[in-house]
Design a protein around this motif. Structure first.
Motif, PDB file in Angstrom:
ATOM      1  N   THR A 197       1.015  -1.655   0.064  1.00 22.86           N
ATOM      2  CA  THR A 197       0.315  -0.325  -0.044  1.00 22.86           C
ATOM      3  C   THR A 197       0.869   1.558   0.115  1.00 22.86           C
ATOM      4  N   PRO A 198       2.095   1.419  -0.877  1.00 25.57           N
ATOM      5  CA  PRO A 198       2.673   2.736  -0.952  1.00 25.57           C
ATOM      6  C   PRO A 198       1.962   3.937  -0.792  1.00 25.57           C
ATOM      7  N   GLY A 199       3.347   5.053  -0.491  1.00 31.29           N
ATOM      8  CA  GLY A 199       2.203   6.394  -1.109  1.00 31.29           C
ATOM      9  C   GLY A 199       3.043   7.276  -2.618  1.00 31.29           C
ATOM     10  N   GLY A 200       3.064   8.227  -2.322  1.00 32.17           N
ATOM     11  CA  GLY A 200       4.351   8.734  -3.769  1.00 32.17           C
ATOM     12  C   GLY A 200       3.431  10.008  -3.396  1.00 32.17           C
ATOM     13  N   LEU A 201       5.201  11.091  -3.843  1.00 35.98           N
ATOM     14  CA  LEU A 201       4.594  12.052  -3.756  1.00 35.98           C
ATOM     15  C   LEU A 201       5.343  12.595  -5.055  1.00 35.98           C
ATOM     16  N   ALA A 202       4.436  13.350  -5.510  1.00 38.17           N
ATOM     17  CA  ALA A 202       5.471  14.029  -7.071  1.00 38.17           C
ATOM     18  C   ALA A 202       6.901  15.059  -7.491  1.00 38.17           C
ATOM     19  N   LEU A 203       7.715  14.336  -8.325  1.00 37.79           N
ATOM     20  CA  LEU A 203       8.652  14.813  -8.210  1.00 37.79           C
ATOM     21  C   LEU A 203       8.985  15.079  -9.752  1.00 37.79           C
ATOM     22  N   GLY A 204       7.538  15.309 -10.363  1.00 40.31           N
ATOM     23  CA  GLY A 204       8.527  16.376 -11.776  1.00 40.31           C
ATOM     24  C   GLY A 204       7.529  17.814 -10.994  1.00 40.31           C
ATOM     25  N   HIS A 205       7.437  18.389 -12.611  1.00 42.34           N
ATOM     26  CA  HIS A 205       6.991  19.488 -12.020  1.00 42.34           C
ATOM     27  C   HIS A 205       5.577  20.017 -12.334  1.00 42.34           C
ATOM     28  N   ALA A 206       5.274  19.713 -11.042  1.00 42.53           N
ATOM     29  CA  ALA A 206       4.168  19.890 -10.321  1.00 42.53           C
ATOM     30  C   ALA A 206       3.989  21.137  -9.579  1.00 42.53           C
ATOM     31  N   SER A 207       3.509  22.020  -9.606  1.00 42.97           N
ATOM     32  CA  SER A 207       3.659  23.391  -9.436  1.00 42.97           C
ATOM     33  C   SER A 207       3.016  23.751  -8.088  1.00 42.97           C
ATOM     34  N   GLY A 208       2.290  23.058  -7.696  1.00 43.41           N
ATOM     35  CA  GLY A 208       1.242  22.606  -6.441  1.00 43.41           C
ATOM     36  C   GLY A 208       2.557  21.968  -6.083  1.00 43.41           C
ATOM     37  N   GLU A 248      15.354   8.042   0.439  1.00 39.38           N
ATOM     38  CA  GLU A 248      14.761   7.230   1.398  1.00 39.38           C
ATOM     39  C   GLU A 248      12.929   7.194   0.998  1.00 39.38           C
ATOM     40  N   LEU A 249      12.792   7.750   1.457  1.00 40.01           N
ATOM     41  CA  LEU A 249      11.436   8.353   0.558  1.00 40.01           C
ATOM     42  C   LEU A 249      10.999   7.851  -0.437  1.00 40.01           C
ATOM     43  N   TYR A 250      11.174   8.476  -0.955  1.00 42.43           N
ATOM     44  CA  TYR A 250      11.832   8.052  -2.715  1.00 42.43           C
ATOM     45  C   TYR A 250      11.961   6.466  -3.190  1.00 42.43           C
ATOM     46  N   ASP A 251      12.987   6.111  -2.705  1.00 39.51           N
ATOM     47  CA  ASP A 251      12.787   4.762  -2.286  1.00 39.51           C
ATOM     48  C   ASP A 251      12.026   3.736  -2.293  1.00 39.51           C
ATOM     49  N   ASN A 252      10.663   4.110  -0.954  1.00 45.30           N
ATOM     50  CA  ASN A 252       9.831   3.984  -0.914  1.00 45.30           C
ATOM     51  C   ASN A 252       8.540   4.062  -1.043  1.00 45.30           C
ATOM     52  N   MET A 253       8.526   4.534  -2.188  1.00 52.12           N
ATOM     53  CA  MET A 253       7.036   5.148  -3.269  1.00 52.12           C
ATOM     54  C   MET A 253       6.927   3.808  -4.291  1.00 52.12           C
ATOM     55  N   ILE A 254       5.816   4.552  -4.360  1.00 57.89           N
ATOM     56  CA  ILE A 254       5.404   4.434  -6.295  1.00 57.89           C
ATOM     57  C   ILE A 254       6.066   4.525  -6.954  1.00 57.89           C
ATOM     58  N   PRO A 255       6.297   3.680  -7.838  1.00 55.77           N
ATOM     59  CA  PRO A 255       7.695   3.647  -9.134  1.00 55.77           C
ATOM     60  C   PRO A 255       6.776   5.213 -10.349  1.00 55.77           C
ATOM     61  N   GLY A 256       7.334   5.749 -10.294  1.00 57.32           N
ATOM     62  CA  GLY A 256       7.156   7.213 -11.505  1.00 57.32           C
ATOM     63  C   GLY A 256       6.435   7.895 -11.336  1.00 57.32           C
ATOM     64  N   VAL A 257       6.776   8.415 -10.037  1.00 58.24           N
ATOM     65  CA  VAL A 257       6.576   9.683  -9.459  1.00 58.24           C
ATOM     66  C   VAL A 257       7.443  10.392  -9.819  1.00 58.24           C
ATOM     67  N   ALA A 258       8.342  10.791 -10.222  1.00 55.40           N
ATOM     68  CA  ALA A 258       9.359  11.439 -11.636  1.00 55.40           C
ATOM     69  C   ALA A 258       8.832  11.764 -12.334  1.00 55.40           C
ATOM     70  N   SER A 259       7.843  11.124 -13.074  1.00 52.08           N
ATOM     71  CA  SER A 259       6.951  11.869 -14.317  1.00 52.08           C
ATOM     72  C   SER A 259       5.638  12.828 -13.714  1.00 52.08           C
ATOM     73  N   MET A 412      16.001  19.951  -8.112  1.00 54.54           N
ATOM     74  CA  MET A 412      17.978  19.046  -7.393  1.00 54.54           C
ATOM     75  C   MET A 412      17.164  17.585  -6.313  1.00 54.54           C
ATOM     76  N   PHE A 413      16.133  17.881  -5.473  1.00 54.17           N
ATOM     77  CA  PHE A 413      15.500  16.777  -5.646  1.00 54.17           C
ATOM     78  C   PHE A 413      15.104  15.571  -6.169  1.00 54.17           C
ATOM     79  N   ALA A 414      14.689  16.240  -7.677  1.00 52.91           N
ATOM     80  CA  ALA A 414      14.699  15.027  -8.445  1.00 52.91           C
ATOM     81  C   ALA A 414      16.144  14.254  -9.052  1.00 52.91           C
ATOM     82  N   SER A 415      16.552  14.907  -9.631  1.00 58.38           N
ATOM     83  CA  SER A 415      17.971  14.858  -9.614  1.00 58.38           C
ATOM     84  C   SER A 415      18.302  13.973  -9.058  1.00 58.38           C
ATOM     85  N   PHE A 416      18.582  14.340  -7.489  1.00 58.56           N
ATOM     86  CA  PHE A 416      19.454  13.282  -6.734  1.00 58.56           C
ATOM     87  C   PHE A 416      18.562  12.145  -5.958  1.00 58.56           C
ATOM     88  N   CYS A 417      17.294  12.138  -6.259  1.00 60.75           N
ATOM     89  CA  CYS A 417      16.563  11.070  -5.662  1.00 60.75           C
ATOM     90  C   CYS A 417      16.562   9.596  -7.297  1.00 60.75           C
TER      91      CYS A 417
END
Length: 439
Positions: A197-208, A248-259, A412-417
């Motif tokens: 039951t993973p979560g996810g936070l946007a790492l693409g160009h989501a203004s909000g 570490e958060l990103y590694d435990n999120m659903i795949p695909g949040v970078a887009s 910056m966060f997206a490129s590192f994660c």
């Protein structure tokens, strides 16, 4: 039956709003009376073009259109509304500012007016009128609204960027309430991934959604883009700690949040693909209004972002400024419309229709029953008072507006994660970008 005079209509505005939204003839009658006493009289033959962000709650836009229609019928001022995504409002406003042509009014995001403060109509009189009448502005609203001693926009409302989560998944992960600290949040992320039951936070160009969690994360660990004098200080051990936590958060999120863009997490949550994310209340509102999603609505709730090692809240919430361009031929009509929208008989039913998606920057509207009628909305009430601004320790002028609209921190966060850069490289790239902006 009590006779509706201009005096009773105008003075009874708060009572009318509390009793229920004005509609039909009553709204038109109130609008007519208001127009006769309002401080700003539209210019003869005035017509306005307004560009706003695309709504996430249909009822919010419906109420907005109803108010615009009533304003037009009783003042004669036609208002043409255009809707664009968050990401598209800023470039179109910038083009209008540079060319001196385009819509009269822009309803955008964050510190949009600070990209071109000299191109905005002075709104000091409107801000003073509304602040005095409705209990004063939240500190962050004043910061966003003013350039120097002049108000260059009106902070119409906020949308809280808060944690949306599934209650059953939280409990299955061993938590009775949403984590209060970043350390506990990471444990929740690991447990929900393990449980499927993973979560996810946007790492693409989501203004909000993307910007708000990236700024929160940086500040939670003591990092900052600039100091109080707008000197770039991003490259620091504190920023590196924030990056490592995000990874570490990103590694435990659903795949695909970078887009992901601003709509992606809404869709994923409602599809049952993720069980926690940051968002406004639009996910809950959509679920509650969809007969096939009642199980999700019943099983979800909202919470403030966890507190990091700095030991205090570091939230960034979306603020929606409404500005008038100084190329408009009808500045008085612009001021009249903005004021009209924020008068109690109009703004109260508007935020009620939004069901918690629009949070007030004016203190009086914290008393609206929408915040307590459903306890799952209550945390969204106070986001204007809790929110920091995109300038962080520094100013919220053109430079801070450029940094957030260019996604410097989020990238910056997206490129590192995602492994495109190591921590030092990601910080160095972002640092160079900020130094160009803040030179």
């Amino acid at each position: 039956m009590k006779k509706l005079t201009r005096r009773t209509l105008v003075q009874g505005s708060t009572t009318a709003a509390a009793a229920g939204a004005l509609a039909g003839p009553a709204l038109l009658a109130w609008t007519k009376a208001w127009a006769q006493t309002a401080p700003w009289k539209p210019e003869k033959g005035a017509q306005l073009a307004l560009l706003r962000w695309k709504y996430f709650v249909q009822a919010e836009d419906d109420e907005f259109v109803k108010l615009i229609d009533a304003f037009t019928k009783e003042t004669g001022v036609k208002v043409a509304i255009t809707r664009e995504s968050y990401e598209d409002v800023q470039p179109k406003a910038s083009v209008a500012a540079n060319t001196g042509a385009g819509p009269d009014l822009f309803w955008g995001l964050y510190s949009l007016p600070h990209l071109f403060p000299q191109k905005c109509v002075d709104m000091t009189d409107v801000a003073d009128y509304l602040g005095k009448k409705y209990g004063g502005w939240a500190p962050s609203a004043v910061t966003y609204g003013k350039s120097g001693n002049k108000w260059i926009d009106i902070p119409v409302c906020y949308t809280g960027s808060l944690m949306n989560y599934r209650i059953s998944s939280l409990k299955k992960a061993g938590f009775s309430t949403f984590p209060a600290t970043t350390a506990e949040f990471l444990e929740l992320a690991k447990a929900t991934k393990k449980n499927g039951t993973p979560g996810g936070l946007a790492l693409g160009h989501a203004s909000g959604d993307g910007n708000t969690w990236a700024y929160w994360c940086l500040w939670a660990f003591g990092g900052n883009m600039v100091d109080k004098n707008d000197k770039v200080i991003l490259n620091s051990p504190e920023t590196e700690k924030a990056l490592n936590f995000a990874k570490e958060l990103y590694d435990n999120m659903i795949p695909g949040v970078a887009s992901w863009n601003d709509a992606s997490n809404n869709k994923a949550f409602l599809a049952g693909e993720i069980h926690w994310t940051n968002n406004g209340i639009s996910i809950y509102t959509a679920a509650r209004r969809d007969p096939t999603k009642q199980d999700i609505a019943d099983d979800m709730d909202h919470a403030y972002f966890p507190v990091g090692p700095v030991g205090k809240p570091t939230e960034l919430h979306l603020m929606f400024p409404l500005l008038a361009m100084n190329h408009t031929k009808y500045p008085q009509a612009c001021k009249a419309l903005i004021t009209y929208l924020l008068e109690a008989p109009n703004f109260n039913p508007w935020i009620e229709a939004a069901a918690g998606y629009l949070s007030p920057g004016l203190a009086a509207y914290e008393q609206n029953p929408v915040w307590t009628a459903d306890p799952k909305r209550t945390v969204y009430r106070d986001v204007a008072k809790r929110s920091l601004t995109v300038g962080g320790l520094g100013s919220v002028g053109e430079k801070a507006a450029s940094a957030v609209s260019d996604f410097v921190l989020l990238d910056m966060f997206a490129s590192f994660c995602t492994g495109r850069e190591d921590a030092k490289g990601a910080m160095k790239i972002a640092e160079r970008q900020l130094q160009r902006i803040y030179r």
